[in-house]
Design an enzyme around this catalytic site. Structure first.
Site: not given
Length: 215
Positions: A69, A118, A154, A194
């Site tokens: 991350e 992203d 999504d 998540t």
């Protein structure tokens, strides 16, 4: 909302020396030595607050997990979860997926997770998407034969883009494609979620998912 950098956060991340890897380049090709076993290694790029990766690590003690991350204010929360759970099979990298070839050697990784990364919706930013051909080529190097990529998102545009990129690549085989993963409620038990995913489920958004195997 943009997170403000707090100077103490990085210090906290690296104080957990059993979890955080300060110099990941030094462990390229030697991650099994760091873990002290020959278990398969699964990596999540963009681990966020770590609910997904720490849950998997708790459920699967015979798999080693590496969570990458780039946002330190987010990563510290993931590290705290691992510490609280006293996990022995997880390590954290504060870094960017652009440098995966610096962090991992050829054929070192068994699985890559890309969860709600992203989408970079503008066409001119397509090369920044983590399923662009440039990234797929890097993953090809670090994945073992029959290793796999698992993607959840999504974002329909990113999903379509990912399907196209993977189908055009000569060394990946697509399978387990879902346009609405939780249409079947049994998948709520089967798949680990998540933090973003739980929020999207509450909003009634469909979750897109695919797997691609290196052949």
């Amino acid at each position: 909302m943009r997170l403000r950098k707090k100077p103490w956060v990085k210090d906290e991340i690296f104080q957990y020396t059993s979890y955080s890897v300060k110099e990941p380049r030094e462990w390229k090709g030697k991650w099994r030595t760091l873990f002290g076993n020959d278990y398969p290694i699964h990596v999540e790029f963009g681990t966020g607050r770590g609910n997904f990766i720490t849950t998997l690590a708790k459920q699967n003690p015979e798999i080693n997990y590496i969570a990458l991350e780039q946002k330190q204010e987010v990563l510290v929360q993931a590290v705290r979860k691992a510490v609280a759970l006293e996990l022995k099979n997880i390590r954290f990298i504060l870094g960017n997926a652009n440098f995966v070839l610096d962090f991992f050697s050829d054929d070192e990784i068994a699985r890559i997770y890309l969860n709600f990364v992203d989408p970079w919706p503008k066409n001119r930013h397509a090369k920044r998407r983590l399923t662009h051909q440039n990234y797929l080529n890097m993953y090809q190097q670090i994945l073992q034969k029959n290793g796999s990529i698992h993607l959840k998102t999504d974002n329909e545009i990113l999903f379509e883009f990912s399907l196209n990129e993977l189908s055009l690549h000569p060394f990946y085989q697509l399978h387990d494609i879902s346009l609405n993963l939780y249409r079947n409620e049994e998948n709520l038990e089967k798949h680990v979620q998540t933090e973003y995913e739980l929020k999207f489920l509450e909003q009634g958004k469909p979750i897109y998912r695919l797997e691609a195997t290196l052949i």
